[in-house]
Write a protein that holds these residues in place. Structure first.
Motif, PDB file in Angstrom:
ATOM      1  N   VAL A 194      33.238  -4.788  -1.522  1.00 53.61           N
ATOM      2  CA  VAL A 194      31.884  -5.291  -1.810  1.00 53.61           C
ATOM      3  C   VAL A 194      31.954  -6.438  -2.815  1.00 53.61           C
ATOM      4  O   VAL A 194      31.325  -7.488  -2.637  1.00 53.61           O
ATOM      5  CB  VAL A 194      30.970  -4.163  -2.328  1.00 53.61           C
ATOM      6  N   PHE A 195      32.738  -6.270  -3.869  1.00 53.19           N
ATOM      7  CA  PHE A 195      32.853  -7.319  -4.887  1.00 53.19           C
ATOM      8  C   PHE A 195      33.556  -8.552  -4.320  1.00 53.19           C
ATOM      9  O   PHE A 195      33.134  -9.685  -4.571  1.00 53.19           O
ATOM     10  CB  PHE A 195      33.601  -6.788  -6.116  1.00 53.19           C
ATOM     11  N   TYR A 196      34.602  -8.342  -3.571  1.00 51.35           N
ATOM     12  CA  TYR A 196      35.326  -9.436  -2.908  1.00 51.35           C
ATOM     13  C   TYR A 196      34.367 -10.251  -2.031  1.00 51.35           C
ATOM     14  O   TYR A 196      34.342 -11.479  -2.096  1.00 51.35           O
ATOM     15  CB  TYR A 196      36.468  -8.855  -2.079  1.00 51.35           C
ATOM     16  N   GLU A 197      33.572  -9.568  -1.223  1.00 54.23           N
ATOM     17  CA  GLU A 197      32.612 -10.258  -0.344  1.00 54.23           C
ATOM     18  C   GLU A 197      31.583 -11.037  -1.153  1.00 54.23           C
ATOM     19  O   GLU A 197      31.210 -12.150  -0.785  1.00 54.23           O
ATOM     20  CB  GLU A 197      31.916  -9.261   0.591  1.00 54.23           C
ATOM     21  N   LYS A 198      31.126 -10.449  -2.260  1.00 60.35           N
ATOM     22  CA  LYS A 198      30.153 -11.153  -3.117  1.00 60.35           C
ATOM     23  C   LYS A 198      30.765 -12.443  -3.654  1.00 60.35           C
ATOM     24  O   LYS A 198      30.142 -13.497  -3.613  1.00 60.35           O
ATOM     25  CB  LYS A 198      29.699 -10.265  -4.256  1.00 60.35           C
ATOM     26  N   LEU A 199      31.981 -12.368  -4.171  1.00 62.15           N
ATOM     27  CA  LEU A 199      32.640 -13.566  -4.689  1.00 62.15           C
ATOM     28  C   LEU A 199      32.837 -14.599  -3.582  1.00 62.15           C
ATOM     29  O   LEU A 199      32.580 -15.785  -3.782  1.00 62.15           O
ATOM     30  CB  LEU A 199      33.971 -13.220  -5.329  1.00 62.15           C
TER      31      LEU A 199
ATOM     32  N   SER B 288      40.497 -19.136  -5.249  1.00 55.28           N
ATOM     33  CA  SER B 288      40.547 -18.198  -4.128  1.00 55.28           C
ATOM     34  C   SER B 288      40.365 -16.776  -4.641  1.00 55.28           C
ATOM     35  O   SER B 288      40.508 -16.509  -5.831  1.00 55.28           O
ATOM     36  CB  SER B 288      41.876 -18.311  -3.383  1.00 55.28           C
ATOM     37  N   VAL B 289      40.054 -15.893  -3.723  1.00 54.05           N
ATOM     38  CA  VAL B 289      39.900 -14.484  -4.056  1.00 54.05           C
ATOM     39  C   VAL B 289      40.475 -13.664  -2.904  1.00 54.05           C
ATOM     40  O   VAL B 289      40.371 -14.051  -1.739  1.00 54.05           O
ATOM     41  CB  VAL B 289      38.416 -14.129  -4.333  1.00 54.05           C
ATOM     42  N   ASP B 290      41.129 -12.557  -3.238  1.00 54.60           N
ATOM     43  CA  ASP B 290      41.718 -11.686  -2.233  1.00 54.60           C
ATOM     44  C   ASP B 290      41.662 -10.256  -2.758  1.00 54.60           C
ATOM     45  O   ASP B 290      41.364 -10.034  -3.940  1.00 54.60           O
ATOM     46  CB  ASP B 290      43.166 -12.090  -1.961  1.00 54.60           C
ATOM     47  N   PHE B 291      41.902  -9.291  -1.902  1.00 59.09           N
ATOM     48  CA  PHE B 291      41.921  -7.909  -2.360  1.00 59.09           C
ATOM     49  C   PHE B 291      42.965  -7.120  -1.583  1.00 59.09           C
ATOM     50  O   PHE B 291      43.378  -7.498  -0.481  1.00 59.09           O
ATOM     51  CB  PHE B 291      40.538  -7.254  -2.209  1.00 59.09           C
ATOM     52  N   GLY B 292      43.386  -6.040  -2.181  1.00 57.79           N
ATOM     53  CA  GLY B 292      44.283  -5.085  -1.549  1.00 57.79           C
ATOM     54  C   GLY B 292      43.980  -3.722  -2.131  1.00 57.79           C
ATOM     55  O   GLY B 292      44.037  -3.542  -3.344  1.00 57.79           O
TER      56      GLY B 292
ATOM     57  N   ASN C 100      42.162  -1.050  -3.907  1.00 59.49           N
ATOM     58  CA  ASN C 100      41.053  -1.083  -4.869  1.00 59.49           C
ATOM     59  C   ASN C 100      41.236  -2.179  -5.928  1.00 59.49           C
ATOM     60  O   ASN C 100      40.688  -2.098  -7.019  1.00 59.49           O
ATOM     61  CB  ASN C 100      40.895   0.284  -5.546  1.00 59.49           C
ATOM     62  N   ILE C 101      41.981  -3.230  -5.583  1.00 62.02           N
ATOM     63  CA  ILE C 101      42.259  -4.316  -6.524  1.00 62.02           C
ATOM     64  C   ILE C 101      41.767  -5.641  -5.939  1.00 62.02           C
ATOM     65  O   ILE C 101      42.013  -5.939  -4.769  1.00 62.02           O
ATOM     66  CB  ILE C 101      43.769  -4.420  -6.810  1.00 62.02           C
ATOM     67  N   VAL C 102      41.068  -6.417  -6.760  1.00 64.35           N
ATOM     68  CA  VAL C 102      40.668  -7.780  -6.392  1.00 64.35           C
ATOM     69  C   VAL C 102      41.446  -8.740  -7.271  1.00 64.35           C
ATOM     70  O   VAL C 102      41.542  -8.538  -8.490  1.00 64.35           O
ATOM     71  CB  VAL C 102      39.148  -7.996  -6.560  1.00 64.35           C
ATOM     72  N   ILE C 103      42.013  -9.757  -6.649  1.00 67.41           N
ATOM     73  CA  ILE C 103      42.753 -10.792  -7.371  1.00 67.41           C
ATOM     74  C   ILE C 103      42.015 -12.115  -7.196  1.00 67.41           C
ATOM     75  O   ILE C 103      41.699 -12.516  -6.076  1.00 67.41           O
ATOM     76  CB  ILE C 103      44.196 -10.943  -6.834  1.00 67.41           C
ATOM     77  N   ILE C 104      41.736 -12.771  -8.317  1.00 62.05           N
ATOM     78  CA  ILE C 104      41.065 -14.071  -8.303  1.00 62.05           C
ATOM     79  C   ILE C 104      42.044 -15.113  -8.824  1.00 62.05           C
ATOM     80  O   ILE C 104      42.603 -14.945  -9.911  1.00 62.05           O
ATOM     81  CB  ILE C 104      39.806 -14.060  -9.190  1.00 62.05           C
ATOM     82  N   LYS C 105      42.250 -16.159  -8.061  1.00 64.03           N
ATOM     83  CA  LYS C 105      43.081 -17.290  -8.490  1.00 64.03           C
ATOM     84  C   LYS C 105      42.142 -18.391  -8.979  1.00 64.03           C
ATOM     85  O   LYS C 105      41.167 -18.729  -8.319  1.00 64.03           O
ATOM     86  CB  LYS C 105      43.946 -17.823  -7.342  1.00 64.03           C
ATOM     87  N   CYS C 106      42.468 -18.943 -10.150  1.00 62.34           N
ATOM     88  CA  CYS C 106      41.630 -19.949 -10.793  1.00 62.34           C
ATOM     89  C   CYS C 106      42.439 -21.220 -11.033  1.00 62.34           C
ATOM     90  O   CYS C 106      43.663 -21.218 -10.931  1.00 62.34           O
ATOM     91  CB  CYS C 106      41.138 -19.431 -12.143  1.00 62.34           C
ATOM     92  N   PHE C 107      41.744 -22.274 -11.389  1.00 66.60           N
ATOM     93  CA  PHE C 107      42.439 -23.462 -11.844  1.00 66.60           C
ATOM     94  C   PHE C 107      43.093 -23.154 -13.186  1.00 66.60           C
ATOM     95  O   PHE C 107      42.623 -22.287 -13.937  1.00 66.60           O
ATOM     96  CB  PHE C 107      41.475 -24.645 -11.955  1.00 66.60           C
TER      97      PHE C 107
ATOM     98  N   THR D 140      45.052 -16.379 -13.197  1.00 70.31           N
ATOM     99  CA  THR D 140      44.874 -15.227 -12.321  1.00 70.31           C
ATOM    100  C   THR D 140      44.090 -14.131 -13.037  1.00 70.31           C
ATOM    101  O   THR D 140      44.320 -13.862 -14.218  1.00 70.31           O
ATOM    102  CB  THR D 140      46.239 -14.658 -11.871  1.00 70.31           C
ATOM    103  N   ILE D 141      43.179 -13.506 -12.287  1.00 72.99           N
ATOM    104  CA  ILE D 141      42.406 -12.366 -12.797  1.00 72.99           C
ATOM    105  C   ILE D 141      42.681 -11.169 -11.894  1.00 72.99           C
ATOM    106  O   ILE D 141      42.614 -11.268 -10.670  1.00 72.99           O
ATOM    107  CB  ILE D 141      40.893 -12.670 -12.801  1.00 72.99           C
ATOM    108  N   PHE D 142      42.958 -10.039 -12.500  1.00 74.34           N
ATOM    109  CA  PHE D 142      43.206  -8.771 -11.833  1.00 74.34           C
ATOM    110  C   PHE D 142      42.021  -7.868 -12.147  1.00 74.34           C
ATOM    111  O   PHE D 142      41.698  -7.657 -13.315  1.00 74.34           O
ATOM    112  CB  PHE D 142      44.500  -8.186 -12.401  1.00 74.34           C
ATOM    113  N   ILE D 143      41.349  -7.347 -11.109  1.00 76.01           N
ATOM    114  CA  ILE D 143      40.206  -6.453 -11.310  1.00 76.01           C
ATOM    115  C   ILE D 143      40.480  -5.138 -10.590  1.00 76.01           C
ATOM    116  O   ILE D 143      40.737  -5.129  -9.387  1.00 76.01           O
ATOM    117  CB  ILE D 143      38.892  -7.069 -10.780  1.00 76.01           C
ATOM    118  N   LEU D 144      40.420  -4.032 -11.327  1.00 74.47           N
ATOM    119  CA  LEU D 144      40.687  -2.708 -10.780  1.00 74.47           C
ATOM    120  C   LEU D 144      39.364  -1.970 -10.551  1.00 74.47           C
ATOM    121  O   LEU D 144      38.562  -1.825 -11.474  1.00 74.47           O
ATOM    122  CB  LEU D 144      41.563  -1.907 -11.736  1.00 74.47           C
ATOM    123  N   PHE D 145      39.169  -1.520  -9.318  1.00 78.15           N
ATOM    124  CA  PHE D 145      37.986  -0.751  -8.946  1.00 78.15           C
ATOM    125  C   PHE D 145      38.375   0.702  -8.717  1.00 78.15           C
ATOM    126  O   PHE D 145      39.542   1.016  -8.494  1.00 78.15           O
ATOM    127  CB  PHE D 145      37.357  -1.330  -7.666  1.00 78.15           C
TER     128      PHE D 145
END
Length: 138
Positions: free
Chosen positions: A128-133, A74-78, A80-87, A115-120
């Motif tokens: 934009v990145f969230y929508e792309k993912l 899954s992927v979510d954002f709040g 300027n941060i995108v959080i990606i949940k992985c297996f 979990t991946i934390f991405i700071l924009f």
């Protein structure tokens, strides 16, 4: 043509590739060959003869990238941060891929086990990145 040549022959140097292409009547320079090798993503591997030769690994890299990105749950954002949940166990590999492919899009990443934390810089960039993912990988 370069892909075909490196599949047919063991080509060890840029000069060797340049000379083969010139013999085939291509109007080409050393700088062009060097740039083409980089753009095509060719790598040098150790051949059976003990010499390094050019190899096309683009298909293998495509399969690896798809495998990694299929590990996103899954992927979510709040803000300027995108959080990606992985297996479990896949976040660092996926993060390394994202760092390489999208490095100019964000300020930085942190990966744990799942979990991946991405700071924009801005919320708009994060969206934009969230929508792309979401559109490409989920």
């Amino acid at each position: 043509m370069i892909f075909n040549l490196i599949e047919e022959k063991d080509i060890h140097t840029q000069d060797e590739l340049l000379n083969i292409l010139k013999d085939m009547n291509f109007d080409i320079t050393q700088a062009t060959v060097s740039r083409d090798i980089k753009e095509l993503g060719l790598v040098k591997i150790l051949g059976d003869d003990g010499l390094y030769k050019y190899k096309n690994y683009s298909n293998e890299l495509f399969r690896l990238n798809n495998f990694l990105l299929n590990g996103i749950r899954s992927v979510d954002f709040g803000g300027n941060i995108v959080i990606i949940k992985c297996f479990d166990g896949m976040a660092q590999g996926i993060c390394a891929f994202i760092d390489k492919e999208y490095k100019d899009k964000f300020l930085g990443t942190i990966a744990g086990d799942d979990t991946i934390f991405i700071l924009f810089k801005t919320e708009d960039e994060a969206i934009v990145f969230y929508e792309k993912l979401k559109n490409d990988y989920i």
